[in-house]
Every structure is written in C-alpha cells, then in structure tokens.
Write a protein that holds these residues in place. Sequence first.
Motif, PDB file in Angstrom:
ATOM      1  N   ALA A  70      47.603  43.746  20.750  1.00 46.66           N
ATOM      2  CA  ALA A  70      47.987  42.720  21.135  1.00 46.66           C
ATOM      3  C   ALA A  70      48.526  42.473  22.636  1.00 46.66           C
ATOM      4  CB  ALA A  70      48.998  41.661  20.303  1.00 46.66           C
ATOM      5  N   GLY A  71      49.336  43.652  22.840  1.00 44.96           N
ATOM      6  CA  GLY A  71      49.954  43.750  24.081  1.00 44.96           C
ATOM      7  C   GLY A  71      49.153  43.934  25.049  1.00 44.96           C
ATOM      8  N   HIS A  72      48.094  44.553  25.135  1.00 42.27           N
ATOM      9  CA  HIS A  72      46.839  44.725  26.090  1.00 42.27           C
ATOM     10  C   HIS A  72      46.250  43.270  26.436  1.00 42.27           C
ATOM     11  CE1 HIS A  72      43.259  45.073  23.989  1.00 42.27           C
ATOM     12  NE2 HIS A  72      42.693  44.881  25.021  1.00 42.27           N
ATOM     13  N   ILE A  73      46.211  42.686  25.379  1.00 41.61           N
ATOM     14  CA  ILE A  73      45.544  41.414  25.512  1.00 41.61           C
ATOM     15  C   ILE A  73      46.385  40.326  26.332  1.00 41.61           C
ATOM     16  CG2 ILE A  73      44.517  39.190  24.425  1.00 41.61           C
ATOM     17  CD1 ILE A  73      42.847  41.278  23.919  1.00 41.61           C
ATOM     18  N   LEU A  74      47.747  40.629  26.124  1.00 41.15           N
ATOM     19  CA  LEU A  74      48.493  39.827  26.724  1.00 41.15           C
ATOM     20  C   LEU A  74      48.766  40.042  28.246  1.00 41.15           C
ATOM     21  CD1 LEU A  74      51.545  39.115  24.156  1.00 41.15           C
ATOM     22  CD2 LEU A  74      49.672  37.447  24.730  1.00 41.15           C
ATOM     23  N   VAL A  75      48.888  41.193  28.326  1.00 42.18           N
ATOM     24  CA  VAL A  75      48.902  41.644  29.858  1.00 42.18           C
ATOM     25  C   VAL A  75      47.838  41.403  30.645  1.00 42.18           C
ATOM     26  CG1 VAL A  75      49.158  43.946  31.125  1.00 42.18           C
ATOM     27  CG2 VAL A  75      50.736  43.540  29.226  1.00 42.18           C
ATOM     28  N   LEU A  76      46.657  41.436  30.031  1.00 36.03           N
ATOM     29  CA  LEU A  76      45.197  41.278  30.687  1.00 36.03           C
ATOM     30  C   LEU A  76      45.156  39.703  30.940  1.00 36.03           C
ATOM     31  CD1 LEU A  76      42.593  42.098  31.772  1.00 36.03           C
ATOM     32  CD2 LEU A  76      41.752  42.007  29.545  1.00 36.03           C
ATOM     33  N   ALA A  77      45.861  38.844  30.083  1.00 38.44           N
ATOM     34  CA  ALA A  77      45.940  37.570  30.593  1.00 38.44           C
ATOM     35  C   ALA A  77      46.978  37.128  31.716  1.00 38.44           C
ATOM     36  CB  ALA A  77      46.360  36.678  29.244  1.00 38.44           C
ATOM     37  N   VAL A  78      47.932  37.920  31.790  1.00 41.14           N
ATOM     38  CA  VAL A  78      48.791  37.751  32.955  1.00 41.14           C
ATOM     39  C   VAL A  78      48.164  38.318  34.353  1.00 41.14           C
ATOM     40  CG1 VAL A  78      50.774  38.652  33.997  1.00 41.14           C
ATOM     41  CG2 VAL A  78      50.869  38.140  31.537  1.00 41.14           C
ATOM     42  N   VAL A  79      47.183  39.388  33.947  1.00 36.48           N
ATOM     43  CA  VAL A  79      46.490  39.737  35.192  1.00 36.48           C
ATOM     44  C   VAL A  79      45.439  38.776  35.637  1.00 36.48           C
ATOM     45  CG1 VAL A  79      44.713  41.746  35.989  1.00 36.48           C
ATOM     46  CG2 VAL A  79      47.015  42.364  34.507  1.00 36.48           C
ATOM     47  N   ILE A  80      44.667  38.418  34.640  1.00 34.71           N
ATOM     48  CA  ILE A  80      43.822  37.180  34.893  1.00 34.71           C
ATOM     49  C   ILE A  80      44.559  35.991  35.629  1.00 34.71           C
ATOM     50  CG2 ILE A  80      42.189  35.585  34.121  1.00 34.71           C
ATOM     51  CD1 ILE A  80      41.560  37.780  32.140  1.00 34.71           C
ATOM     52  N   ALA A  81      45.620  35.656  35.344  1.00 39.33           N
ATOM     53  CA  ALA A  81      46.462  34.356  35.789  1.00 39.33           C
ATOM     54  C   ALA A  81      46.675  34.571  37.297  1.00 39.33           C
ATOM     55  CB  ALA A  81      47.723  34.246  34.894  1.00 39.33           C
ATOM     56  N   PHE A  82      47.021  35.889  37.599  1.00 33.67           N
ATOM     57  CA  PHE A  82      47.203  36.285  39.060  1.00 33.67           C
ATOM     58  C   PHE A  82      46.043  36.525  40.003  1.00 33.67           C
ATOM     59  CE2 PHE A  82      51.639  36.790  37.443  1.00 33.67           C
ATOM     60  CZ  PHE A  82      52.363  36.249  38.351  1.00 33.67           C
ATOM     61  N   GLN A  83      45.033  37.137  39.321  1.00 35.01           N
ATOM     62  CA  GLN A  83      43.863  37.654  39.908  1.00 35.01           C
ATOM     63  C   GLN A  83      42.526  36.976  39.702  1.00 35.01           C
ATOM     64  OE1 GLN A  83      43.674  41.966  40.076  1.00 35.01           O
ATOM     65  NE2 GLN A  83      45.826  42.064  40.340  1.00 35.01           N
ATOM     66  N   GLY A  84      42.684  36.139  38.715  1.00 35.28           N
ATOM     67  CA  GLY A  84      41.357  35.546  38.487  1.00 35.28           C
ATOM     68  C   GLY A  84      40.361  36.435  37.447  1.00 35.28           C
ATOM     69  N   TYR A  85      39.357  35.964  37.385  1.00 37.32           N
ATOM     70  CA  TYR A  85      38.588  36.784  36.375  1.00 37.32           C
ATOM     71  C   TYR A  85      38.008  37.902  36.901  1.00 37.32           C
ATOM     72  CZ  TYR A  85      39.167  33.578  32.600  1.00 37.32           C
ATOM     73  OH  TYR A  85      39.845  32.906  31.553  1.00 37.32           O
ATOM     74  N   ASP A  86      37.837  38.168  38.428  1.00 36.95           N
ATOM     75  CA  ASP A  86      37.359  38.975  38.966  1.00 36.95           C
ATOM     76  C   ASP A  86      38.633  40.414  39.434  1.00 36.95           C
ATOM     77  OD1 ASP A  86      35.800  40.835  40.452  1.00 36.95           O
ATOM     78  OD2 ASP A  86      36.057  40.081  42.196  1.00 36.95           O
ATOM     79  N   TYR A  87      39.151  40.460  38.075  1.00 40.04           N
ATOM     80  CA  TYR A  87      40.247  41.626  37.920  1.00 40.04           C
ATOM     81  C   TYR A  87      39.948  42.908  38.050  1.00 40.04           C
ATOM     82  CZ  TYR A  87      39.097  41.457  33.174  1.00 40.04           C
ATOM     83  OH  TYR A  87      38.453  41.667  31.979  1.00 40.04           O
ATOM     84  N   HIS A  88      38.630  43.288  38.111  1.00 31.44           N
ATOM     85  CA  HIS A  88      38.477  44.583  37.847  1.00 31.44           C
ATOM     86  C   HIS A  88      38.696  45.532  39.129  1.00 31.44           C
ATOM     87  CE1 HIS A  88      36.021  42.264  35.013  1.00 31.44           C
ATOM     88  NE2 HIS A  88      35.937  43.411  34.173  1.00 31.44           N
ATOM     89  N   THR A  89      39.769  46.211  39.011  1.00 34.09           N
ATOM     90  CA  THR A  89      40.082  47.048  40.189  1.00 34.09           C
ATOM     91  C   THR A  89      40.227  48.515  39.733  1.00 34.09           C
ATOM     92  OG1 THR A  89      42.338  46.630  39.913  1.00 34.09           O
ATOM     93  CG2 THR A  89      41.132  45.280  41.385  1.00 34.09           C
ATOM     94  N   PRO A  90      39.820  49.638  40.416  1.00 35.01           N
ATOM     95  CA  PRO A  90      40.045  50.832  40.016  1.00 35.01           C
ATOM     96  C   PRO A  90      41.321  51.202  39.704  1.00 35.01           C
ATOM     97  CG  PRO A  90      38.558  50.819  41.847  1.00 35.01           C
ATOM     98  CD  PRO A  90      39.066  49.384  41.605  1.00 35.01           C
ATOM     99  N   TRP A  91      41.366  52.184  38.657  1.00 39.67           N
ATOM    100  CA  TRP A  91      42.666  52.601  38.058  1.00 39.67           C
ATOM    101  C   TRP A  91      43.449  51.358  37.079  1.00 39.67           C
ATOM    102  CZ3 TRP A  91      43.212  57.603  38.557  1.00 39.67           C
ATOM    103  CH2 TRP A  91      42.375  58.199  39.676  1.00 39.67           C
ATOM    104  N   LEU A  92      42.880  50.574  36.921  1.00 41.92           N
ATOM    105  CA  LEU A  92      43.471  49.354  36.139  1.00 41.92           C
ATOM    106  C   LEU A  92      43.409  49.730  34.770  1.00 41.92           C
ATOM    107  CD1 LEU A  92      44.559  46.371  35.633  1.00 41.92           C
ATOM    108  CD2 LEU A  92      42.276  45.604  35.298  1.00 41.92           C
ATOM    109  N   LEU A  93      42.518  50.477  34.436  1.00 40.95           N
ATOM    110  CA  LEU A  93      42.108  51.149  32.887  1.00 40.95           C
ATOM    111  C   LEU A  93      43.286  52.213  32.820  1.00 40.95           C
ATOM    112  CD1 LEU A  93      41.106  51.521  30.248  1.00 40.95           C
ATOM    113  CD2 LEU A  93      39.193  52.961  31.346  1.00 40.95           C
ATOM    114  N   GLU A  94      43.389  53.040  33.645  1.00 42.16           N
ATOM    115  CA  GLU A  94      44.414  54.049  33.628  1.00 42.16           C
ATOM    116  C   GLU A  94      45.870  53.377  33.475  1.00 42.16           C
ATOM    117  OE1 GLU A  94      40.937  56.112  35.337  1.00 42.16           O
ATOM    118  OE2 GLU A  94      41.790  54.275  35.463  1.00 42.16           O
TER     119      GLU A  94
END
Length: 418
Positions: free
Chosen positions: A349-373
Amino acid sequence: MAQNRSDDTAAPSSGAAPARVRIDGIDAARALAVFGMFVVHLGVDSMGVLSPDDYAWDLHDITRGNSSALFAFLAGISLAMMTGRTRPVAGDELRRSTVRILARSVLIGLLGLLLDMTGVPVAVILAYYAGFFVLALPLLRLRSGALWAVAGVLAVLGPPLSLLLRGTVFPAEPRTSSLTSLTEFFLTGYYPAVTFMAFMAAGMAVGRLDLTSTAVRLRLLAAGAGAAAFGYAGSWLVLGPLGGTERLMDLRSRETLGVPLARIEDPALVEELRFAVNDEAHSISGQVPTDSWWWLGINAPHTGTTFEIAEAVGQSLMVLVVCIWLCERFRRTMYPLTSVGRMPLTVYAGHILVLAVVIAFQGYDYHTPWLLEGFLLGSLVFAVLWRATVGRGPAESVLGEAAGAAVTLVEERRRRNG
C-alpha cells in the motif's frame, strides 16, 4: 530456523496443535513477490542498475505475472498457518478463524478500493485478494492432499471453462479500474479468481505440510521443478510440434491480411505474423482471447492457462524452498528482506501511495532512472527500522486488532444468545 513467533498463527484452542515458530523463508518470499510487483508497476525506464537495452526487460518479463501469482500462493500458505497449519482447526476455533479472515478481507478490500481511487496506473490486487480469502473459506477444513486436488482441478478445468464462458456469456468489457464487477472478479479482470484460486489452493496445500522437514522441502523442490518443466514443455509441444503457433498466425493472417497463412510466400511477412502472435501472447493481462482454443497452449505470464498456472506454481515452490534455506543459513543477511515480508500489506500500500505523490508532482511521465531502486531501498529501510523499533507493520497491526475485535464481538453475542 528463526525462532520468531508467527503472526500468522492463530492462538490454539483446547486440544489443537500448539502454535509454532515463524518460518522466515515465507517472509522473504513475500518480500520478493512485493518487490517483483514494484518492478512491473514502475517499469523498465525506472531502473538505474539495468537499462531497457541491458537486461531490464528480462527482469520485467521474469517478474510480470509471476510476482502476483507468488503473492496469491503465499496468501494460501498464510491461510493455512492461521487455521492450524498441519492440523486444520475445527469447531469453535474454525468459527473464530472464519470471523478473523472475514474481518481481514473486508478491510483489505476497502483498502484496495481506496488505493484504486488514487488514479495510479496500477492494477491493484488487494480487492481481488480480499475476495480470494472469502472463496477459500470452504477449503479451511481440507488437508494437503485434498487441497492439491482442488488446485489441480482448477488448473486443468478453469482455463477452458473461462474461455468458454467469456466467449459466450460474459464477454470482457473495457476496464476502467482494477475491479468493478463480479464478472471481472471471477473471469475477466486482471487477477481472475478462476485462475488465482488455483494459486491460493496450492499455497494452502503447502501450508498444511510440515515445512520444517527436510524431506518435505526436497519433495516440494522436486515438485516445483517438475511443474515448471511441464509448463514449459507442454506449451512448447502444443505451440510447436502440434502447430499451435501456426494456427494462431493463420487466424491473425485472415483477420489482418484477408488471406490464409498458407498463401503468404514472403518469409519476412510470415515472421512478422509470428512476432505479432508472440507479442500479443506476452501482452495479455488476465486471460487469453476467446477467438481460438489454441490460445490455451501458451504459457506467458498473466494468461491464466493450465501451462502458465503449472509454471507459476512450480516457480513459487522453488522460490519458497530456496528462501527457507537461505533464511536458515544467513539469517542476519536476510533480515532486511524478511522485515519487508513481515509487513507486505504496509509496503504494498505504501508504494502505491508514494507513487501517487510522485505522479502528483511529475505527472504520468514519472519514469526516471533509479526510481525503482529508490522504492526498493526506501521499503527496506522503513521495514527494518519499523520492525526494530515497533514490531508488527502498521497495516498488519490494524488488521490484527480489527480481526481480534470482530472475534470478541461475535463470541460475546453468542454468549448472550446462548
């Protein structure tokens, strides 16, 4: 063996087998399942160590589908752990276990719906997961052999039944969220029960075994290798020597080109059709198309065929045994991984919520290297610190308290009415 009390073990009733220690290898396997879903959800463009041109797609292909199958398989093990392990509970304890499971299911389902409302482009599994627990309730009395039989029947009969029903009575509709209807839950969704209950039943069958026994582990390892080999070899036989791939290529040739495959003389065009069929097979998310029975011969992840189920269960068995072995021999090294596995709902659940915050700031083009790590490292650090200072994960604590309260309420009503 790690000597930690199991959070999955219900308090024994009079005459029941005593509660046993926690098996850390199960937690490690859970962590791998959750992290595998991280890989799929964040995508290859979010990797830093790997890249789309350097094994990133290989990692994605390994985890896609297999992680969610492993998650459901381990959920089945948890159910067995909560309901007597090798000796299924009965009578009053079965009733209390049923209440606990129902209470957990309601809360997990609500959490899944709330996470889905964040709009994160992820097929949230939790609402399905809650439903699987409810469907598993009639299986709680069964021992390992009967549960394996249930898993086998679901694996063999479920895929053709699904194809038949979806092709005639319940055609799939465009998906607007992870789960919107009972039809999606059972047949047409991302994680259809007709497929995933086979993983749950197989996990319950394993959970009813004595996983502290070396002989049992070796049998599970051999069975896992055999099931995975069957999934690969069976699919190869159907699609190769038996001509399944060519039949599907012919189908697509008639649809797109208006001519049968036999009339195409250009080798390059034939290879394009072969690539298109393989690409379609690996792009499926839940179940195969209904325009040909030959689709049941593929074993790609998320396809819900007999071969895919066999392969996924086989891989889950091998992952489980290896994780148990590693945790017994390298307990300190595996501590971060088992910490995540002790709070899988919190981390998921935490990773979904954090991803929602990332998308809120960066939009749906949020895929940047090292994000997964970053997600992986953040989860490990959080889980280790929380486990060391607090103990049980926050979401898991809420579930446990709610389940305990539900049991107390039901028992008090029974006493008043009795």
